[in-house]
Design a protein around this motif. Sequence first.
Motif, PDB file in Angstrom:
ATOM      1  N   ARG A   1       2.942 -16.703  -0.714  1.00 59.35           N
ATOM      2  CA  ARG A   1       1.605 -16.237  -0.337  1.00 59.35           C
ATOM      3  C   ARG A   1       1.157 -15.155  -1.308  1.00 59.35           C
ATOM      4  NH1 ARG A   1       4.936 -16.230   4.016  1.00 59.35           N
ATOM      5  NH2 ARG A   1       4.607 -17.892   5.547  1.00 59.35           N
ATOM      6  N   CYS A   2      -0.100 -15.224  -1.709  1.00 56.25           N
ATOM      7  CA  CYS A   2      -0.689 -14.228  -2.602  1.00 56.25           C
ATOM      8  C   CYS A   2      -1.975 -13.710  -1.964  1.00 56.25           C
ATOM      9  CB  CYS A   2      -1.024 -14.830  -3.965  1.00 56.25           C
ATOM     10  SG  CYS A   2       0.354 -15.617  -4.802  1.00 56.25           S
ATOM     11  N   GLY A   3      -2.308 -12.460  -2.225  1.00 56.90           N
ATOM     12  CA  GLY A   3      -3.536 -11.924  -1.655  1.00 56.90           C
ATOM     13  C   GLY A   3      -4.110 -10.770  -2.455  1.00 56.90           C
ATOM     14  N   ILE A   4      -5.390 -10.516  -2.231  1.00 53.02           N
ATOM     15  CA  ILE A   4      -6.060  -9.320  -2.738  1.00 53.02           C
ATOM     16  C   ILE A   4      -6.006  -8.288  -1.625  1.00 53.02           C
ATOM     17  CG2 ILE A   4      -8.204  -8.338  -3.615  1.00 53.02           C
ATOM     18  CD1 ILE A   4      -9.042 -11.142  -4.475  1.00 53.02           C
ATOM     19  N   VAL A   5      -5.329  -7.178  -1.865  1.00 55.84           N
ATOM     20  CA  VAL A   5      -5.144  -6.133  -0.856  1.00 55.84           C
ATOM     21  C   VAL A   5      -6.078  -4.967  -1.138  1.00 55.84           C
ATOM     22  CG1 VAL A   5      -3.520  -4.477   0.146  1.00 55.84           C
ATOM     23  CG2 VAL A   5      -2.745  -6.788  -0.454  1.00 55.84           C
ATOM     24  N   GLU A   6      -6.836  -4.593  -0.138  1.00 52.78           N
ATOM     25  CA  GLU A   6      -7.738  -3.436  -0.228  1.00 52.78           C
ATOM     26  C   GLU A   6      -7.129  -2.286   0.577  1.00 52.78           C
ATOM     27  OE1 GLU A   6     -12.480  -2.398   0.373  1.00 52.78           O
ATOM     28  OE2 GLU A   6     -11.518  -3.798   1.757  1.00 52.78           O
ATOM     29  N   PRO A   7      -6.634  -1.226  -0.053  1.00 50.40           N
ATOM     30  CA  PRO A   7      -5.975  -0.135   0.684  1.00 50.40           C
ATOM     31  C   PRO A   7      -6.886   0.646   1.626  1.00 50.40           C
ATOM     32  CG  PRO A   7      -5.370  -0.099  -1.637  1.00 50.40           C
ATOM     33  CD  PRO A   7      -6.511  -1.071  -1.506  1.00 50.40           C
ATOM     34  N   ARG A   8      -8.140   0.853   1.226  1.00 49.35           N
ATOM     35  CA  ARG A   8      -9.119   1.626   2.023  1.00 49.35           C
ATOM     36  C   ARG A   8      -8.567   2.991   2.427  1.00 49.35           C
ATOM     37  NH1 ARG A   8     -12.397  -1.862   6.345  1.00 49.35           N
ATOM     38  NH2 ARG A   8     -10.374  -2.256   7.274  1.00 49.35           N
ATOM     39  N   LEU A   9      -7.967   3.687   1.480  1.00 44.23           N
ATOM     40  CA  LEU A   9      -7.396   5.003   1.772  1.00 44.23           C
ATOM     41  C   LEU A   9      -8.459   6.044   2.074  1.00 44.23           C
ATOM     42  CD1 LEU A   9      -4.558   5.118  -0.913  1.00 44.23           C
ATOM     43  CD2 LEU A   9      -4.403   4.451   1.493  1.00 44.23           C
ATOM     44  N   GLY A  10      -9.673   5.788   1.650  1.00 45.60           N
ATOM     45  CA  GLY A  10     -10.757   6.709   1.987  1.00 45.60           C
ATOM     46  C   GLY A  10     -11.074   6.714   3.472  1.00 45.60           C
TER      47      GLY A  10
ATOM     48  N   GLY B   1      -3.020   4.391   5.112  1.00 41.85           N
ATOM     49  CA  GLY B   1      -3.029   2.948   4.873  1.00 41.85           C
ATOM     50  C   GLY B   1      -3.253   2.119   6.116  1.00 41.85           C
ATOM     51  N   GLY B   2      -3.566   2.773   7.225  1.00 40.04           N
ATOM     52  CA  GLY B   2      -3.753   2.063   8.485  1.00 40.04           C
ATOM     53  C   GLY B   2      -4.963   1.162   8.537  1.00 40.04           C
ATOM     54  N   LYS B   3      -5.895   1.311   7.597  1.00 44.37           N
ATOM     55  CA  LYS B   3      -7.093   0.469   7.542  1.00 44.37           C
ATOM     56  C   LYS B   3      -7.017  -0.570   6.428  1.00 44.37           C
ATOM     57  CE  LYS B   3      -9.425   2.618  10.818  1.00 44.37           C
ATOM     58  NZ  LYS B   3      -9.811   1.944  12.086  1.00 44.37           N
ATOM     59  N   ALA B   4      -5.875  -0.666   5.771  1.00 44.38           N
ATOM     60  CA  ALA B   4      -5.731  -1.638   4.685  1.00 44.38           C
ATOM     61  C   ALA B   4      -5.944  -3.057   5.201  1.00 44.38           C
ATOM     62  CB  ALA B   4      -4.339  -1.518   4.059  1.00 44.38           C
ATOM     63  N   ARG B   5      -6.429  -3.927   4.337  1.00 41.76           N
ATOM     64  CA  ARG B   5      -6.670  -5.309   4.750  1.00 41.76           C
ATOM     65  C   ARG B   5      -6.514  -6.255   3.560  1.00 41.76           C
ATOM     66  NH1 ARG B   5     -13.273  -5.204   5.731  1.00 41.76           N
ATOM     67  NH2 ARG B   5     -13.845  -4.518   3.622  1.00 41.76           N
ATOM     68  N   VAL B   6      -6.306  -7.532   3.881  1.00 39.45           N
ATOM     69  CA  VAL B   6      -6.226  -8.579   2.870  1.00 39.45           C
ATOM     70  C   VAL B   6      -7.609  -9.204   2.752  1.00 39.45           C
ATOM     71  CG1 VAL B   6      -5.148 -10.768   2.208  1.00 39.45           C
ATOM     72  CG2 VAL B   6      -3.794  -9.004   3.376  1.00 39.45           C
TER      73      VAL B   6
ATOM     74  N   VAL C   1       0.845  -1.202   0.000  1.00 40.80           N
ATOM     75  CA  VAL C   1       0.000   0.000   0.000  1.00 40.80           C
ATOM     76  C   VAL C   1       0.877   1.248   0.000  1.00 40.80           C
ATOM     77  CG1 VAL C   1      -1.720   1.299   1.328  1.00 40.80           C
ATOM     78  CG2 VAL C   1      -1.924  -1.183   1.104  1.00 40.80           C
ATOM     79  N   GLN C   2       2.072   1.150   0.591  1.00 40.70           N
ATOM     80  CA  GLN C   2       2.988   2.293   0.651  1.00 40.70           C
ATOM     81  C   GLN C   2       3.852   2.434  -0.602  1.00 40.70           C
ATOM     82  OE1 GLN C   2       2.551   4.210   3.310  1.00 40.70           O
ATOM     83  NE2 GLN C   2       1.152   2.725   4.241  1.00 40.70           N
ATOM     84  N   LEU C   3       3.869   1.414  -1.461  1.00 39.45           N
ATOM     85  CA  LEU C   3       4.765   1.393  -2.614  1.00 39.45           C
ATOM     86  C   LEU C   3       4.060   1.367  -3.967  1.00 39.45           C
ATOM     87  CD1 LEU C   3       7.401  -1.226  -1.387  1.00 39.45           C
ATOM     88  CD2 LEU C   3       7.857   1.191  -1.837  1.00 39.45           C
ATOM     89  N   ALA C   4       2.819   0.954  -3.987  1.00 38.76           N
ATOM     90  CA  ALA C   4       2.108   0.765  -5.251  1.00 38.76           C
ATOM     91  C   ALA C   4       1.950   2.081  -6.011  1.00 38.76           C
ATOM     92  CB  ALA C   4       0.730   0.156  -4.997  1.00 38.76           C
ATOM     93  N   PRO C   5       1.943   2.025  -7.332  1.00 34.41           N
ATOM     94  CA  PRO C   5       1.718   3.243  -8.125  1.00 34.41           C
ATOM     95  C   PRO C   5       0.380   3.893  -7.776  1.00 34.41           C
ATOM     96  CG  PRO C   5       2.428   1.413  -9.521  1.00 34.41           C
ATOM     97  CD  PRO C   5       2.129   0.831  -8.180  1.00 34.41           C
TER      98      PRO C   5
ATOM     99  N   ALA D   1      -1.903   5.044  -9.615  1.00 33.54           N
ATOM    100  CA  ALA D   1      -3.018   4.554 -10.419  1.00 33.54           C
ATOM    101  C   ALA D   1      -3.620   3.289  -9.825  1.00 33.54           C
ATOM    102  CB  ALA D   1      -2.553   4.285 -11.855  1.00 33.54           C
ATOM    103  N   ALA D   2      -2.776   2.420  -9.268  1.00 30.05           N
ATOM    104  CA  ALA D   2      -3.275   1.192  -8.650  1.00 30.05           C
ATOM    105  C   ALA D   2      -4.051   1.503  -7.379  1.00 30.05           C
ATOM    106  CB  ALA D   2      -2.111   0.248  -8.341  1.00 30.05           C
ATOM    107  N   LEU D   3      -3.619   2.525  -6.647  1.00 31.06           N
ATOM    108  CA  LEU D   3      -4.268   2.865  -5.377  1.00 31.06           C
ATOM    109  C   LEU D   3      -5.591   3.590  -5.577  1.00 31.06           C
ATOM    110  CD1 LEU D   3      -1.066   3.933  -3.438  1.00 31.06           C
ATOM    111  CD2 LEU D   3      -2.411   1.857  -3.073  1.00 31.06           C
ATOM    112  N   ARG D   4      -5.852   4.038  -6.796  1.00 28.98           N
ATOM    113  CA  ARG D   4      -7.157   4.650  -7.070  1.00 28.98           C
ATOM    114  C   ARG D   4      -8.226   3.599  -7.302  1.00 28.98           C
ATOM    115  NH1 ARG D   4      -3.964   8.798  -9.632  1.00 28.98           N
ATOM    116  NH2 ARG D   4      -3.984   7.700 -11.636  1.00 28.98           N
ATOM    117  N   ARG D   5      -7.827   2.362  -7.492  1.00 28.54           N
ATOM    118  CA  ARG D   5      -8.767   1.255  -7.610  1.00 28.54           C
ATOM    119  C   ARG D   5      -9.091   0.705  -6.225  1.00 28.54           C
ATOM    120  NH1 ARG D   5     -11.084   1.926 -12.438  1.00 28.54           N
ATOM    121  NH2 ARG D   5      -9.491   2.426 -13.998  1.00 28.54           N
ATOM    122  N   GLU D   6     -10.070  -0.174  -6.188  1.00 27.23           N
ATOM    123  CA  GLU D   6     -10.513  -0.706  -4.895  1.00 27.23           C
ATOM    124  C   GLU D   6      -9.497  -1.661  -4.286  1.00 27.23           C
ATOM    125  OE1 GLU D   6     -14.364  -3.045  -2.962  1.00 27.23           O
ATOM    126  OE2 GLU D   6     -14.271  -2.648  -5.126  1.00 27.23           O
ATOM    127  N   ALA D   7      -8.759  -2.396  -5.121  1.00 22.38           N
ATOM    128  CA  ALA D   7      -7.834  -3.399  -4.601  1.00 22.38           C
ATOM    129  C   ALA D   7      -6.767  -3.716  -5.647  1.00 22.38           C
ATOM    130  CB  ALA D   7      -8.586  -4.670  -4.214  1.00 22.38           C
TER     131      ALA D   7
END
Length: 356
Positions: free
Chosen positions: A202-211, A216-221, A178-182, A184-190
């Motif tokens: 390990r692989c995951g779908i990460v939801e930044p929840r920047l809103g 990024g303190g509310k981000a979740r997998v 969440v701290q490194l992604a471009p 444009a990627a962070l404007r999407r939901e995940a």
Amino acid sequence: MTRRPARPGPARPAHRSGHASRRGTGVRIDSWNLPLRHPEGGFLGDRASQTAFRELLDQARRAHSTCARDPFGRTPTSELGKDAIDMVLVGGDPDAAHVVHLAVEEYARALVAVVRSFIAQPEWAGVRDIVLGGGFPDHATGQLAIRRAARLLKLARSGVRLRVLAQDSDEGGLLGWVQLAPAAALRREAFLAVDIGGTNIRCGIVEPRLGEDRTGGKARVLEHTQWRHADDAPTRDGAMRRLGAMLNGLATQARTRGIDLAPFVGIACPGEVDARGHLLHGVQNLPGDWAAEDFFLAEALGDWLQPVRGRAPRVLLHNDAVVQGLSERPRMRHARRWGVLTIGTGLGNASYSNIG
């Protein structure tokens, strides 16, 4: 199912996104993977790894047991489960507890020595807050050893504060993106993230929840999957196919759930990653030769990835300790400088400066 429309995220400071980027959102990555040597030989970090604790426990079993028979029986120390070691600290055999406490004390002193060596390096100058991640802090014995090390540092008036990663280390290696992604990627939901280890991928779908929290303190997998590749001993190409299938499966889940997924994959890797995305060293536990001059992980994986939103996903790489440490950045944003030590089979390290 209808996809959710893209949602504009909050304004974020711009940073250059690339392989092994030196900057994230509001943070500068000052160093990672410092190869400090011990005067007696070997890498300094090896003295405070999870492997080192096992060696100390083995020594205590052989030399300091208070009973005639080994309290752990004939099971080799390398084969003792974490739960078996932890249980003796909460009402188990007192002789076994004795040898565990001896190993904990010796390990704590070794960790203090390693911490002191790192903060003496120019790249760590001014670091007083250190996050401890990796698998070791995830069980009771590791937590006890860390608390003891923190106490020793306090008694020595070092000014250094130790804290354990707030989230599970398995998720930290994904959430740090969440701290490194471009942007444009962070404007999407995940987006998709990967944490490659010597035993598991390990692989995951990460939801930044920047809103909800722009740091990024509310981000979740949202979803995750794991492959213990060490059990299968695949070829390097086989590992790429399997990893691609895992990520394509997660992308399909996202599409089924109506998640607005960005065409981006962030990968946390062991060892050294250069700006070209080439793995230089520290990948000896991965299947095949990942440090070969003609192997570029992002390109090799890209051949197996299906398009997301009609576009080939962009793949970026960074060191796994860097990524795991950045997952703690929302809780470290008031520190001027800080660092991370990831305690696993080896000892990963990184240091940071907050710049915004």
